[in-house]
Motif scaffolding. Sequence first.
Motif, PDB file in Angstrom:
ATOM      1  N   GLY A 269       1.118  -4.943   2.957  1.00  0.00           N
ATOM      2  CA  GLY A 269       2.379  -4.430   3.450  1.00  0.00           C
ATOM      3  C   GLY A 269       2.485  -2.930   3.547  1.00  0.00           C
ATOM      4  N   TYR A 270       3.429  -2.521   4.391  1.00  0.00           N
ATOM      5  CA  TYR A 270       3.801  -1.125   4.639  1.00  0.00           C
ATOM      6  C   TYR A 270       5.216  -0.916   4.114  1.00  0.00           C
ATOM      7  CZ  TYR A 270       5.412   2.939   7.358  1.00  0.00           C
ATOM      8  OH  TYR A 270       5.921   4.148   7.746  1.00  0.00           O
ATOM      9  N   GLY A 271       5.501   0.288   3.658  1.00  0.00           N
ATOM     10  CA  GLY A 271       6.886   0.553   3.291  1.00  0.00           C
ATOM     11  C   GLY A 271       7.036   1.572   2.199  1.00  0.00           C
TER      12      GLY A 271
ATOM     13  N   HIS B 148      14.363   3.642  -1.306  1.00  0.00           N
ATOM     14  CA  HIS B 148      15.462   2.999  -0.591  1.00  0.00           C
ATOM     15  C   HIS B 148      15.125   2.732   0.875  1.00  0.00           C
ATOM     16  CE1 HIS B 148      17.780   3.978  -4.149  1.00  0.00           C
ATOM     17  NE2 HIS B 148      17.306   5.203  -4.065  1.00  0.00           N
ATOM     18  N   PHE B 149      15.981   1.940   1.505  1.00  0.00           N
ATOM     19  CA  PHE B 149      15.813   1.636   2.919  1.00  0.00           C
ATOM     20  C   PHE B 149      15.771   2.909   3.765  1.00  0.00           C
ATOM     21  CE2 PHE B 149      17.679   0.677   7.111  1.00  0.00           C
ATOM     22  CZ  PHE B 149      16.693  -0.182   7.588  1.00  0.00           C
ATOM     23  N   ALA B 150      16.455   3.955   3.325  1.00  0.00           N
ATOM     24  CA  ALA B 150      16.461   5.219   4.065  1.00  0.00           C
ATOM     25  C   ALA B 150      15.049   5.688   4.384  1.00  0.00           C
ATOM     26  CB  ALA B 150      17.199   6.302   3.268  1.00  0.00           C
ATOM     27  N   GLU B 151      14.122   5.551   3.426  1.00  0.00           N
ATOM     28  CA  GLU B 151      12.756   6.039   3.647  1.00  0.00           C
ATOM     29  C   GLU B 151      12.041   5.202   4.699  1.00  0.00           C
ATOM     30  OE1 GLU B 151      12.295   8.803   2.418  1.00  0.00           O
ATOM     31  OE2 GLU B 151      13.957   8.764   0.994  1.00  0.00           O
ATOM     32  N   LEU B 152      12.238   3.891   4.676  1.00  0.00           N
ATOM     33  CA  LEU B 152      11.642   3.040   5.708  1.00  0.00           C
ATOM     34  C   LEU B 152      12.281   3.299   7.055  1.00  0.00           C
ATOM     35  CD1 LEU B 152       9.733   0.658   6.401  1.00  0.00           C
ATOM     36  CD2 LEU B 152      11.641  -0.875   5.873  1.00  0.00           C
ATOM     37  N   ASN B 153      13.585   3.486   7.071  1.00  0.00           N
ATOM     38  CA  ASN B 153      14.321   3.721   8.315  1.00  0.00           C
ATOM     39  C   ASN B 153      13.905   5.037   8.966  1.00  0.00           C
ATOM     40  OD1 ASN B 153      16.213   2.929  10.236  1.00  0.00           O
ATOM     41  ND2 ASN B 153      17.963   3.754   9.113  1.00  0.00           N
TER      42      ASN B 153
ATOM     43  N   VAL C 165       0.847  -1.190   0.000  1.00  0.00           N
ATOM     44  CA  VAL C 165       0.000   0.000   0.000  1.00  0.00           C
ATOM     45  C   VAL C 165       0.885   1.245   0.000  1.00  0.00           C
ATOM     46  CG1 VAL C 165      -1.749   1.284   1.278  1.00  0.00           C
ATOM     47  CG2 VAL C 165      -1.818  -1.229   1.228  1.00  0.00           C
ATOM     48  N   LEU C 166       0.764   2.056  -1.053  1.00  0.00           N
ATOM     49  CA  LEU C 166       1.529   3.287  -1.185  1.00  0.00           C
ATOM     50  C   LEU C 166       0.604   4.416  -1.613  1.00  0.00           C
ATOM     51  CD1 LEU C 166       4.645   1.874  -3.104  1.00  0.00           C
ATOM     52  CD2 LEU C 166       4.485   2.367  -0.657  1.00  0.00           C
ATOM     53  N   GLN C 167       1.112   5.654  -1.561  1.00  0.00           N
ATOM     54  CA  GLN C 167       0.350   6.802  -2.038  1.00  0.00           C
ATOM     55  C   GLN C 167       1.275   7.724  -2.805  1.00  0.00           C
ATOM     56  OE1 GLN C 167      -1.891   8.930   0.934  1.00  0.00           O
ATOM     57  NE2 GLN C 167      -2.698  10.430  -0.510  1.00  0.00           N
ATOM     58  N   ASN C 168       0.793   8.231  -3.927  1.00  0.00           N
ATOM     59  CA  ASN C 168       1.587   9.154  -4.730  1.00  0.00           C
ATOM     60  C   ASN C 168       2.036  10.347  -3.898  1.00  0.00           C
ATOM     61  OD1 ASN C 168       1.440   7.700  -7.150  1.00  0.00           O
ATOM     62  ND2 ASN C 168      -0.545   8.581  -7.660  1.00  0.00           N
ATOM     63  N   ASN C 169       3.269  10.791  -4.160  1.00  0.00           N
ATOM     64  CA  ASN C 169       3.866  11.952  -3.486  1.00  0.00           C
ATOM     65  C   ASN C 169       4.142  11.707  -2.006  1.00  0.00           C
ATOM     66  OD1 ASN C 169       3.710  13.515  -5.913  1.00  0.00           O
ATOM     67  ND2 ASN C 169       1.531  13.856  -5.490  1.00  0.00           N
ATOM     68  N   HIS C 170       4.172  10.458  -1.593  1.00  0.00           N
ATOM     69  CA  HIS C 170       4.582  10.088  -0.238  1.00  0.00           C
ATOM     70  C   HIS C 170       5.706   9.064  -0.360  1.00  0.00           C
ATOM     71  CE1 HIS C 170       0.674  11.855   0.639  1.00  0.00           C
ATOM     72  NE2 HIS C 170       1.017  11.907   1.921  1.00  0.00           N
ATOM     73  N   ARG C 171       6.803   9.301   0.319  1.00  0.00           N
ATOM     74  CA  ARG C 171       7.951   8.405   0.216  1.00  0.00           C
ATOM     75  C   ARG C 171       7.709   7.079   0.913  1.00  0.00           C
ATOM     76  NH1 ARG C 171      12.604  10.640  -1.729  1.00  0.00           N
ATOM     77  NH2 ARG C 171      12.632  12.905  -2.008  1.00  0.00           N
ATOM     78  N   CYS C 172       6.832   7.077   1.906  1.00  0.00           N
ATOM     79  CA  CYS C 172       6.518   5.858   2.635  1.00  0.00           C
ATOM     80  C   CYS C 172       5.004   5.829   2.860  1.00  0.00           C
ATOM     81  CB  CYS C 172       7.259   5.844   3.982  1.00  0.00           C
ATOM     82  SG  CYS C 172       7.889   4.232   4.455  1.00  0.00           S
TER      83      CYS C 172
END
Length: 533
Positions: free
Chosen positions: A371-373, A377-382, A341-348
């Motif tokens: 899922g979330y995320g 890159h991992f930076a955005e999840l972190n 699940v994502l949304q445009n213009n949102h990094r996470c």
Amino acid sequence: MKTNEIIVPFDVVLPASTIIRAGDLTMLYEEGNLRNIKHGHIEIIRMIYPAIRNQHWQTAPYELQDEKVELSEKGFMISYKAMYKFQELHYKAFCTIEGKQDNTIIFSFEGEALSPFLRNRIGLCVLHPVRECIGRKVIITGADGSLRHFEFPELISPHQPFVDIRELQWETEYGIKGTLVFEGDIFETEDQRNWTDSSFKTYSTALHLPYPVQVVTGQKTGQRVTLKVSLGASGIPGKKGSITEEKLSFPNIGYIWPQMEETTAEQINRLKKIPFHHCRIEVRFDKKDWQKEFSTACSQIRQTGVPIELIVFFEKANDAELKELITEIEKPGIRVFSILVLQNNHRCTPPVLMKSAYDSIKESFPSARVGYGTDEHFAELNRNRPMDIPFDFVNFTIYPQVHNSDIRTIIENLENQADTLASAKIFIQGRPIHISPLLFNKSFNADPRLQSRFAALWTLIAIQNVSETELITLDGSFIPDSGATPLYDLLLMISEFKPQWIIRRYEDNELLVNGLMLENADGERIFFTGLPK
């Protein structure tokens, strides 16, 4: 135990490099940069180099002119002019690098803009090797002369671990001490493992300052970095070379659906020859015809017999869009393994969207993983860790060319890919991790190396490094319309071997990343290797 070694020819040429010395230090000089500054086998600095990055964080290529390299037994003097040209950016820089017998290195940069352009960064960067620095104490001298004490982080730091740096001191094994002095700007350090680089990077300009910045014609920049190394009283023993092994289950491998206009029987047959776990397709609600594209992809994928990994980019993230999605997934013959699940213009994934989407999707499809995320890159999840929200897995992507795209860097960046998993486990509450996609190049066909045997072997080693994940998705460009590609051939060979285990090998507790070793149910092993030492 029988092991069949498969040598994958290295068909990409490494840049020409020269081994040079500064006192007791050895290093490589390569294309205007210093690399792998070592004392014995202990790496002190991974790289010192100049970089110009435009407003889109693209690194400008350069051409060396008037290069002079003077070498002595324990020192050197190098000078050159670097001409940068990329889109509207036009820049020249004069660099000198001096290596002295007392283990001192001075790297100077004098640059001038030859055109107006927007920049995010201009100047010198220093890369610190993760293996030798992790957990080591650091003393920072700030712009005002104050001293602060830190450590290089073990888990991946979501934000800059060190800021306001005029001088940085640290100590590695065997009493080797390093001091870096920075002039011309205030520097800071980031943990580049957030982008699966195997380094910490000290750079300017500080990210808390506004960017991009307008550069005008004639504007000049001057910086200097001085490295001073003092050696310990005792010598450095050689490596023991003891090898240990760790056995991990072979992960679920899938691919991004290549979005062929019309799949032929031959293409479907090629896909079916390799028992892939899933294929990935995207739904983007900002596209008016997304339902038609989704339906076409599903009808083609149905012929392969694999379930779908669905990546959904909501636009308004409201109930209406959720209902539209569920209606499409409910159509006969559609098998969905997971939904990110994502949304445009949102990094996470926005937490509010995650809560509503999870409940709605689970009500209609209880067995689907939601899922979330991030698709970045991992930076955005972190930096956007899931808190008090439901999710079945987390997702991020791996791509080795965020900062530098040269062959040597791509190989080096294999070393610490697994650190992302160790860091993620701290905040994912025992949920699985998906790596989707795992890319050699984010621009796909823009990189001529994409279809090389080097890129194929890189992909296999990366699979080894992140094999503790539930799901790995490859970019799909390896699937041939006709003929073959190096990665397809290797994956076909692997599927015929029927691996059950990945055998991770460690030398003196350091993960070896020179190949992929597999084991099947009969205890037979196959080892794919070929990277230069």
